[in-house]
Design a protein around this motif. Structure first.
Motif, PDB file in Angstrom:
ATOM      1  N   ASP A 251     -15.944   8.778  -1.963  1.00  0.00           N
ATOM      2  CA  ASP A 251     -15.880   7.824  -0.860  1.00  0.00           C
ATOM      3  C   ASP A 251     -14.653   7.566   0.061  1.00  0.00           C
ATOM      4  O   ASP A 251     -14.689   6.836   1.150  1.00  0.00           O
ATOM      5  CB  ASP A 251     -16.157   6.439  -1.746  1.00  0.00           C
ATOM      6  N   GLY A 252     -13.570   8.679  -0.173  1.00  0.00           N
ATOM      7  CA  GLY A 252     -12.719   8.611   0.779  1.00  0.00           C
ATOM      8  C   GLY A 252     -11.369   7.830   0.716  1.00  0.00           C
ATOM      9  O   GLY A 252     -10.491   8.026   1.276  1.00  0.00           O
ATOM     10  N   VAL A 253     -11.743   6.708  -0.041  1.00  0.00           N
ATOM     11  CA  VAL A 253     -10.665   5.686  -0.340  1.00  0.00           C
ATOM     12  C   VAL A 253      -9.243   6.048  -0.971  1.00  0.00           C
ATOM     13  O   VAL A 253      -8.358   6.049  -0.548  1.00  0.00           O
ATOM     14  CB  VAL A 253     -11.165   4.382  -1.024  1.00  0.00           C
ATOM     15  N   ILE A 254      -9.510   6.669  -2.207  1.00  0.00           N
ATOM     16  CA  ILE A 254      -8.342   7.225  -2.929  1.00  0.00           C
ATOM     17  C   ILE A 254      -7.707   8.195  -2.147  1.00  0.00           C
ATOM     18  O   ILE A 254      -6.489   8.536  -2.175  1.00  0.00           O
ATOM     19  CB  ILE A 254      -8.652   7.577  -4.421  1.00  0.00           C
ATOM     20  N   LEU A 255      -8.321   9.281  -1.449  1.00  0.00           N
ATOM     21  CA  LEU A 255      -8.079  10.330  -0.631  1.00  0.00           C
ATOM     22  C   LEU A 255      -7.131   9.659   0.533  1.00  0.00           C
ATOM     23  O   LEU A 255      -5.934  10.440   0.778  1.00  0.00           O
ATOM     24  CB  LEU A 255      -9.355  11.283  -0.173  1.00  0.00           C
ATOM     25  N   LEU A 256      -7.450   8.739   1.086  1.00  0.00           N
ATOM     26  CA  LEU A 256      -6.728   8.031   2.256  1.00  0.00           C
ATOM     27  C   LEU A 256      -5.347   7.393   1.344  1.00  0.00           C
ATOM     28  O   LEU A 256      -4.316   7.589   2.340  1.00  0.00           O
ATOM     29  CB  LEU A 256      -7.285   7.047   3.083  1.00  0.00           C
ATOM     30  N   VAL A 257      -5.538   6.817   0.453  1.00  0.00           N
ATOM     31  CA  VAL A 257      -4.237   6.226  -0.083  1.00  0.00           C
ATOM     32  C   VAL A 257      -3.528   7.422  -0.475  1.00  0.00           C
ATOM     33  O   VAL A 257      -2.096   7.422  -0.358  1.00  0.00           O
ATOM     34  CB  VAL A 257      -4.676   5.485  -1.366  1.00  0.00           C
ATOM     35  N   LEU A 258      -3.995   8.720  -0.950  1.00  0.00           N
ATOM     36  CA  LEU A 258      -2.988   9.623  -1.513  1.00  0.00           C
ATOM     37  C   LEU A 258      -2.401  10.427  -0.270  1.00  0.00           C
ATOM     38  O   LEU A 258      -1.000  10.714  -0.351  1.00  0.00           O
ATOM     39  CB  LEU A 258      -3.907  10.675  -2.223  1.00  0.00           C
ATOM     40  N   ILE A 259      -3.102  10.459   0.818  1.00  0.00           N
ATOM     41  CA  ILE A 259      -2.694  11.055   1.899  1.00  0.00           C
ATOM     42  C   ILE A 259      -1.320   9.994   2.296  1.00  0.00           C
ATOM     43  O   ILE A 259      -0.359  10.921   2.968  1.00  0.00           O
ATOM     44  CB  ILE A 259      -3.430  11.197   3.171  1.00  0.00           C
ATOM     45  N   GLY A 260      -1.354   8.823   2.365  1.00  0.00           N
ATOM     46  CA  GLY A 260      -0.546   7.981   2.980  1.00  0.00           C
ATOM     47  C   GLY A 260       0.721   8.058   2.157  1.00  0.00           C
ATOM     48  O   GLY A 260       1.874   8.077   2.329  1.00  0.00           O
ATOM     49  N   GLN A 261       0.518   7.963   0.660  1.00  0.00           N
ATOM     50  CA  GLN A 261       1.439   8.039  -0.298  1.00  0.00           C
ATOM     51  C   GLN A 261       2.284   9.310  -0.192  1.00  0.00           C
ATOM     52  O   GLN A 261       3.626   9.478  -0.003  1.00  0.00           O
ATOM     53  CB  GLN A 261       1.020   7.971  -1.505  1.00  0.00           C
ATOM     54  N   LEU A 262       1.450  10.520  -0.102  1.00  0.00           N
ATOM     55  CA  LEU A 262       2.551  11.675   0.217  1.00  0.00           C
ATOM     56  C   LEU A 262       2.998  11.977   1.655  1.00  0.00           C
ATOM     57  O   LEU A 262       4.130  12.591   1.461  1.00  0.00           O
ATOM     58  CB  LEU A 262       1.357  12.999   0.137  1.00  0.00           C
ATOM     59  N   GLU A 263       2.449  11.703   2.657  1.00  0.00           N
ATOM     60  CA  GLU A 263       2.889  11.633   4.031  1.00  0.00           C
ATOM     61  C   GLU A 263       4.010  10.615   4.398  1.00  0.00           C
ATOM     62  O   GLU A 263       4.611  10.669   5.544  1.00  0.00           O
ATOM     63  CB  GLU A 263       1.881  11.908   4.943  1.00  0.00           C
ATOM     64  N   GLY A 264       3.897   9.429   3.564  1.00  0.00           N
ATOM     65  CA  GLY A 264       5.077   8.447   3.976  1.00  0.00           C
ATOM     66  C   GLY A 264       4.445   7.759   5.075  1.00  0.00           C
ATOM     67  O   GLY A 264       5.392   7.016   5.788  1.00  0.00           O
ATOM     68  N   PHE A 265       3.295   7.087   5.162  1.00  0.00           N
ATOM     69  CA  PHE A 265       2.882   6.122   6.275  1.00  0.00           C
ATOM     70  C   PHE A 265       1.643   5.521   5.432  1.00  0.00           C
ATOM     71  O   PHE A 265       0.953   5.736   4.465  1.00  0.00           O
ATOM     72  CB  PHE A 265       2.350   6.869   7.502  1.00  0.00           C
ATOM     73  N   TYR A 266       1.286   4.174   6.056  1.00  0.00           N
ATOM     74  CA  TYR A 266       0.489   3.329   5.670  1.00  0.00           C
ATOM     75  C   TYR A 266      -0.841   3.232   6.422  1.00  0.00           C
ATOM     76  O   TYR A 266      -0.624   3.278   7.942  1.00  0.00           O
ATOM     77  CB  TYR A 266       0.908   1.925   5.808  1.00  0.00           C
ATOM     78  N   HIS A 284     -17.352   7.843   7.107  1.00  0.00           N
ATOM     79  CA  HIS A 284     -16.335   7.484   8.138  1.00  0.00           C
ATOM     80  C   HIS A 284     -15.046   7.714   7.310  1.00  0.00           C
ATOM     81  O   HIS A 284     -13.920   8.136   8.034  1.00  0.00           O
ATOM     82  CB  HIS A 284     -16.537   6.003   8.506  1.00  0.00           C
ATOM     83  N   ASN A 285     -14.852   7.128   6.072  1.00  0.00           N
ATOM     84  CA  ASN A 285     -13.626   7.256   5.263  1.00  0.00           C
ATOM     85  C   ASN A 285     -12.996   8.997   5.322  1.00  0.00           C
ATOM     86  O   ASN A 285     -11.801   9.229   5.552  1.00  0.00           O
ATOM     87  CB  ASN A 285     -13.757   6.774   3.904  1.00  0.00           C
ATOM     88  N   VAL A 286     -13.984   9.787   4.798  1.00  0.00           N
ATOM     89  CA  VAL A 286     -13.733  10.936   4.317  1.00  0.00           C
ATOM     90  C   VAL A 286     -13.211  11.658   5.913  1.00  0.00           C
ATOM     91  O   VAL A 286     -12.343  12.771   5.837  1.00  0.00           O
ATOM     92  CB  VAL A 286     -14.694  11.704   3.952  1.00  0.00           C
ATOM     93  N   THR A 287     -13.960  11.365   7.050  1.00  0.00           N
ATOM     94  CA  THR A 287     -13.694  12.036   8.281  1.00  0.00           C
ATOM     95  C   THR A 287     -12.282  11.604   8.666  1.00  0.00           C
ATOM     96  O   THR A 287     -11.556  12.255   9.194  1.00  0.00           O
ATOM     97  CB  THR A 287     -14.900  11.781   9.059  1.00  0.00           C
TER      98      THR A 287
END
Length: 330
Positions: A251-266, A284-287
């Motif tokens: 559903d893209g939610v955890i993927l978005l959170v992981l990317i933000g966590q690793l890349e240092g942005f919210y 939409h989330n995954v895209t």
């Protein structure tokens, strides 16, 4: 009378040969047994076992002599996988030991993803007969599965003699066999390994995940567990944990959170659907996630957002591997 004895002996010899026909056995060459790298690997495995089983006050001194009866393997399975089998603690007779090993290895093979018996380098008979090669292969597979970040001596290989009994006689062949891979990073080792069968190097221009998926199931599962460990290591500070890689990223939610966590942005909540309820919101989330990866210099080729939403294992692995490759040393 004498002729009868000779006839009986001839029949007995024929039966013995036939009973072993098709049987293959690998024996480590004496020169390889003295290899310092092999000694270091054996020592590392002994230390790992003793540290793991310290609460049970179990001490292993020899891989060959202390694992053949199933006691140590049973305790390792219990400690590492939380599997408690209804088995007697100490199996005294050979038959009891073999039965115990059968139950333990059946459960271990499931946990290791070792489903193809032709590719598994250990079995009950080999472990019970104190076969060092098979025992090391099993222990290394357990380390890679349950504790993928543990550093074992890298690029350990031994020269073995493979003996096969056929109807026409005994055939033998000398070859090199790898026990551990080249070290890349602890969790990344499988992506550049030379295990004697396949490699996931990028040198040939092929996608490493496509190469991975061509390997045996237990190797694929081991790599997935290593990446999963990397993901959970970085998500633990947020109180999140991933158990099913394919489903939980769909559903893209955890993927978005992981990317933000690793890349240092919210990632602002108004930019994505925190609780997606339909396919369109998931897409939409995954895209958005893939667009963000591209923006931060982590391009993922040949991945369609639709594939991740559809829980395509290869697509999800490609995205996570791209993040893993960039952040594995951070």
């Amino acid at each position: 009378m004498e002729g009868d004895i000779f006839d009986w002996q001839k029949e007995k010899d024929t039966m013995d040969i036939e009973s072993f026909q098709g049987d293959k056995r690998k024996v480590i060459q004496p020169t390889s047994l003295q290899d310092p790298k092999l000694e270091k690997l054996k020592e590392a495995l002994v230390v790992w076992i003793n540290r793991t089983l310290k609460p049970q006050h179990i001490v292993v001194l020899s891989l060959e002599e202390d694992l053949y009866d199933g006691l140590v393997l049973n305790h390792l399975l219990s400690r590492l996988a939380g599997v408690h089998l209804a088995l007697e603690e100490i199996a005294v007779t050979s038959a009891a030991q073999i039965h115990k090993l059968e139950v333990i290895l059946e459960e271990l093979d499931k946990r290791l993803g070792a489903t193809d018996s032709t590719l598994i380098k250990w079995n009950v008979k080999l472990i019970h007969s104190k076969d060092l090669l098979a025992t090391i292969h099993l222990l290394v597979a357990m380390v890679r599965c349950f504790q993928p970040d543990l550093n074992l001596p890298s690029n350990v290989k031994v020269e073995v003699v493979e003996v096969e009994v056929t109807r026409s006689g005994i055939n033998s062949d000398v070859k090199m066999e790898y026990l551990t891979e080249e070290r890349v990073t602890s969790s990344a080792a499988f992506f550049n390994r030379d295990a004697g069968t396949a490699s996931l190097n990028r040198s040939d221009g092929d996608d490493p995940i496509e190469q991975l998926l061509k390997l045996e199931t237990h190797k694929v599962n081991t790599v997935k567990k290593a990446i999963l460990h990397f993901v959970n290591q970085n998500m633990s500070t947020m109180g999140l944990q991933v158990a099913d890689m394919d489903k939980q990223f769909a559903d893209g939610v955890i993927l978005l959170v992981l990317i933000g966590q690793l890349e240092g942005f919210y990632v602002p909540l108004y930019d994505f659907n925190l609780n997606p309820v339909n396919h369109s919101e998931m897409l939409h989330n995954v895209t958005l996630a893939l667009d963000l990866l591209n923006d931060v210099g982590v391009p993922v080729s040949n991945v369609d957002p639709q594939n991740i939403v559809s829980q395509d294992a290869a697509a999800t692995l490609k995205v996570l591997y791209a993040l893993f490759t960039k952040h594995k040393g951070t």
